[in-house]
Motif scaffolding. Sequence first.
Motif, PDB file in Angstrom:
ATOM      1  N   ARG A 197     104.323  62.958 115.398  1.00 17.96           N
ATOM      2  CA  ARG A 197     104.087  63.778 114.197  1.00 17.96           C
ATOM      3  C   ARG A 197     105.289  63.756 113.268  1.00 17.96           C
ATOM      4  O   ARG A 197     105.148  63.687 112.060  1.00 17.96           O
ATOM      5  CB  ARG A 197     103.762  65.211 114.593  1.00 17.96           C
ATOM      6  N   MET A 198     106.472  63.830 113.834  1.00 19.55           N
ATOM      7  CA  MET A 198     107.679  63.907 113.013  1.00 19.55           C
ATOM      8  C   MET A 198     108.106  62.546 112.471  1.00 19.55           C
ATOM      9  O   MET A 198     108.716  62.462 111.420  1.00 19.55           O
ATOM     10  CB  MET A 198     108.827  64.536 113.806  1.00 19.55           C
ATOM     11  N   GLU A 199     107.799  61.498 113.186  1.00 19.87           N
ATOM     12  CA  GLU A 199     108.205  60.152 112.786  1.00 19.87           C
ATOM     13  C   GLU A 199     107.087  59.408 112.052  1.00 19.87           C
ATOM     14  O   GLU A 199     107.249  58.266 111.678  1.00 19.87           O
ATOM     15  CB  GLU A 199     108.633  59.339 114.015  1.00 19.87           C
ATOM     16  N   ASN A 200     105.944  60.065 111.881  1.00 17.70           N
ATOM     17  CA  ASN A 200     104.775  59.405 111.280  1.00 17.70           C
ATOM     18  C   ASN A 200     104.420  58.135 112.033  1.00 17.70           C
ATOM     19  O   ASN A 200     104.193  57.087 111.453  1.00 17.70           O
ATOM     20  CB  ASN A 200     105.007  59.117 109.798  1.00 17.70           C
ATOM     21  N   GLY A 201     104.382  58.257 113.347  1.00 15.49           N
ATOM     22  CA  GLY A 201     104.079  57.122 114.211  1.00 15.49           C
ATOM     23  C   GLY A 201     105.369  56.450 114.665  1.00 15.49           C
ATOM     24  O   GLY A 201     106.412  56.624 114.049  1.00 15.49           O
ATOM     25  N   MET A 202     105.271  55.725 115.742  1.00 18.33           N
ATOM     26  CA  MET A 202     106.479  55.095 116.283  1.00 18.33           C
ATOM     27  C   MET A 202     106.252  53.642 116.682  1.00 18.33           C
ATOM     28  O   MET A 202     106.872  53.144 117.610  1.00 18.33           O
ATOM     29  CB  MET A 202     106.973  55.895 117.491  1.00 18.33           C
ATOM     30  N   THR A 203     105.377  52.939 115.998  1.00 15.29           N
ATOM     31  CA  THR A 203     105.148  51.544 116.359  1.00 15.29           C
ATOM     32  C   THR A 203     106.368  50.700 116.001  1.00 15.29           C
ATOM     33  O   THR A 203     107.085  50.989 115.050  1.00 15.29           O
ATOM     34  CB  THR A 203     103.906  50.967 115.655  1.00 15.29           C
TER      35      THR A 203
ATOM     36  N   ILE B 176     114.649  56.725 116.763  1.00 19.04           N
ATOM     37  CA  ILE B 176     114.167  58.078 116.499  1.00 19.04           C
ATOM     38  C   ILE B 176     115.126  58.707 115.494  1.00 19.04           C
ATOM     39  O   ILE B 176     116.339  58.703 115.691  1.00 19.04           O
ATOM     40  CB  ILE B 176     114.129  58.927 117.798  1.00 19.04           C
ATOM     41  N   SER B 177     114.571  59.265 114.438  1.00 21.65           N
ATOM     42  CA  SER B 177     115.386  59.844 113.366  1.00 21.65           C
ATOM     43  C   SER B 177     115.970  61.198 113.776  1.00 21.65           C
ATOM     44  O   SER B 177     115.538  61.813 114.760  1.00 21.65           O
ATOM     45  CB  SER B 177     114.547  60.026 112.103  1.00 21.65           C
TER      46      SER B 177
ATOM     47  N   SER C 249     103.291  67.069 124.769  1.00 20.71           N
ATOM     48  CA  SER C 249     104.019  65.884 125.226  1.00 20.71           C
ATOM     49  C   SER C 249     105.109  65.594 124.188  1.00 20.71           C
ATOM     50  O   SER C 249     104.957  65.904 123.001  1.00 20.71           O
ATOM     51  CB  SER C 249     103.097  64.676 125.376  1.00 20.71           C
ATOM     52  N   VAL C 250     106.191  65.024 124.660  1.00 20.15           N
ATOM     53  CA  VAL C 250     107.273  64.632 123.752  1.00 20.15           C
ATOM     54  C   VAL C 250     106.737  63.612 122.749  1.00 20.15           C
ATOM     55  O   VAL C 250     107.073  63.646 121.572  1.00 20.15           O
ATOM     56  CB  VAL C 250     108.471  64.075 124.551  1.00 20.15           C
ATOM     57  N   GLY C 251     105.854  62.737 123.205  1.00 18.21           N
ATOM     58  CA  GLY C 251     105.271  61.730 122.317  1.00 18.21           C
ATOM     59  C   GLY C 251     104.511  62.342 121.168  1.00 18.21           C
ATOM     60  O   GLY C 251     104.601  61.869 120.026  1.00 18.21           O
ATOM     61  N   GLU C 252     103.758  63.396 121.436  1.00 20.76           N
ATOM     62  CA  GLU C 252     103.008  64.075 120.373  1.00 20.76           C
ATOM     63  C   GLU C 252     103.955  64.615 119.307  1.00 20.76           C
ATOM     64  O   GLU C 252     103.714  64.456 118.103  1.00 20.76           O
ATOM     65  CB  GLU C 252     102.204  65.216 120.997  1.00 20.76           C
TER      66      GLU C 252
ATOM     67  N   VAL D  48     106.445  47.477 115.073  1.00 22.78           N
ATOM     68  CA  VAL D  48     106.255  46.575 113.930  1.00 22.78           C
ATOM     69  C   VAL D  48     105.061  47.036 113.100  1.00 22.78           C
ATOM     70  O   VAL D  48     104.114  47.627 113.629  1.00 22.78           O
ATOM     71  CB  VAL D  48     106.049  45.109 114.389  1.00 22.78           C
ATOM     72  N   ALA D  49     105.115  46.766 111.828  1.00 17.10           N
ATOM     73  CA  ALA D  49     104.098  47.247 110.887  1.00 17.10           C
ATOM     74  C   ALA D  49     102.688  46.771 111.229  1.00 17.10           C
ATOM     75  O   ALA D  49     101.721  47.510 111.027  1.00 17.10           O
ATOM     76  CB  ALA D  49     104.466  46.829 109.467  1.00 17.10           C
ATOM     77  N   CYS D  50     102.553  45.583 111.773  1.00 12.81           N
ATOM     78  CA  CYS D  50     101.207  45.060 112.039  1.00 12.81           C
ATOM     79  C   CYS D  50     100.477  45.838 113.134  1.00 12.81           C
ATOM     80  O   CYS D  50      99.257  45.733 113.259  1.00 12.81           O
ATOM     81  CB  CYS D  50     101.261  43.573 112.370  1.00 12.81           C
ATOM     82  N   LEU D  51     101.195  46.631 113.908  1.00 12.22           N
ATOM     83  CA  LEU D  51     100.563  47.420 114.969  1.00 12.22           C
ATOM     84  C   LEU D  51     100.276  48.859 114.556  1.00 12.22           C
ATOM     85  O   LEU D  51      99.673  49.608 115.318  1.00 12.22           O
ATOM     86  CB  LEU D  51     101.436  47.425 116.230  1.00 12.22           C
ATOM     87  N   GLU D  52     100.695  49.243 113.359  1.00 17.20           N
ATOM     88  CA  GLU D  52     100.435  50.602 112.891  1.00 17.20           C
ATOM     89  C   GLU D  52      98.948  50.820 112.719  1.00 17.20           C
ATOM     90  O   GLU D  52      98.214  49.903 112.342  1.00 17.20           O
ATOM     91  CB  GLU D  52     101.150  50.856 111.565  1.00 17.20           C
ATOM     92  N   GLN D  53      98.518  52.042 112.992  1.00 24.11           N
ATOM     93  CA  GLN D  53      97.114  52.384 112.830  1.00 24.11           C
ATOM     94  C   GLN D  53      96.723  52.202 111.366  1.00 24.11           C
ATOM     95  O   GLN D  53      97.419  52.651 110.466  1.00 24.11           O
ATOM     96  CB  GLN D  53      96.865  53.821 113.271  1.00 24.11           C
ATOM     97  N   GLY D  54      95.628  51.509 111.121  1.00 26.18           N
ATOM     98  CA  GLY D  54      95.147  51.293 109.759  1.00 26.18           C
ATOM     99  C   GLY D  54      95.808  50.128 109.043  1.00 26.18           C
ATOM    100  O   GLY D  54      95.532  49.886 107.868  1.00 26.18           O
ATOM    101  N   ALA D  55      96.702  49.412 109.714  1.00 24.48           N
ATOM    102  CA  ALA D  55      97.369  48.271 109.087  1.00 24.48           C
ATOM    103  C   ALA D  55      96.362  47.156 108.829  1.00 24.48           C
ATOM    104  O   ALA D  55      95.417  46.957 109.596  1.00 24.48           O
ATOM    105  CB  ALA D  55      98.498  47.752 109.970  1.00 24.48           C
ATOM    106  N   ALA D  56      96.577  46.449 107.746  1.00 24.35           N
ATOM    107  CA  ALA D  56      95.735  45.291 107.436  1.00 24.35           C
ATOM    108  C   ALA D  56      95.928  44.237 108.533  1.00 24.35           C
ATOM    109  O   ALA D  56      97.038  44.083 109.055  1.00 24.35           O
ATOM    110  CB  ALA D  56      96.120  44.713 106.079  1.00 24.35           C
ATOM    111  N   PRO D  57      94.869  43.531 108.886  1.00 23.60           N
ATOM    112  CA  PRO D  57      95.016  42.490 109.915  1.00 23.60           C
ATOM    113  C   PRO D  57      96.051  41.443 109.492  1.00 23.60           C
ATOM    114  O   PRO D  57      96.060  40.994 108.346  1.00 23.60           O
ATOM    115  CB  PRO D  57      93.621  41.864 110.003  1.00 23.60           C
ATOM    116  N   CYS D  58      96.909  41.096 110.405  1.00 23.56           N
ATOM    117  CA  CYS D  58      97.953  40.104 110.119  1.00 23.56           C
ATOM    118  C   CYS D  58      97.338  38.705 110.114  1.00 23.56           C
ATOM    119  O   CYS D  58      96.622  38.339 111.064  1.00 23.56           O
ATOM    120  CB  CYS D  58      99.045  40.195 111.174  1.00 23.56           C
TER     121      CYS D  58
END
Length: 140
Positions: free
Chosen positions: A81-87, A2-3, A74-77, A89-99
Amino acid sequence: MISTRGRYALRVMIDLAENGRGKYIPLKDVAERQGISKKYLEIIVRDLVESGLLEGVSGKGGGYRLSREPEEYSVGEILDRMENGMTAVACLEQGAAPCPRRNECRTLPLWQEYDRLQRDFFYGKKLSDLTENGAETPAE
């Protein structure tokens, strides 16, 4: 990880929950209480306002306040928002190209479980849980 931005956003939200009680609080007051540069907080609160987590009013009597009651956040919300998601690994990010290795990836279940645990943890915590009075923070 977390930044600083995410951690400071939580501190701002907690401060407003404890000190605002529906009133607009000048950012300089929050900055002084939290020991954080007002300039840096201006960037953070701008993003919190844009995402609908805070309301801001400029001019005399202006400042910032929560747009909802502390127990409705919620703390998660806030962190998402501040971290632009918290996945993890990149392959699990919303909208990521299928690995292309998805079907043979030995670590994918590990990352999926970690993301689920992290999400459940942060979304299970309310802003009101972090305030001085816990979930009993009075609303006026």
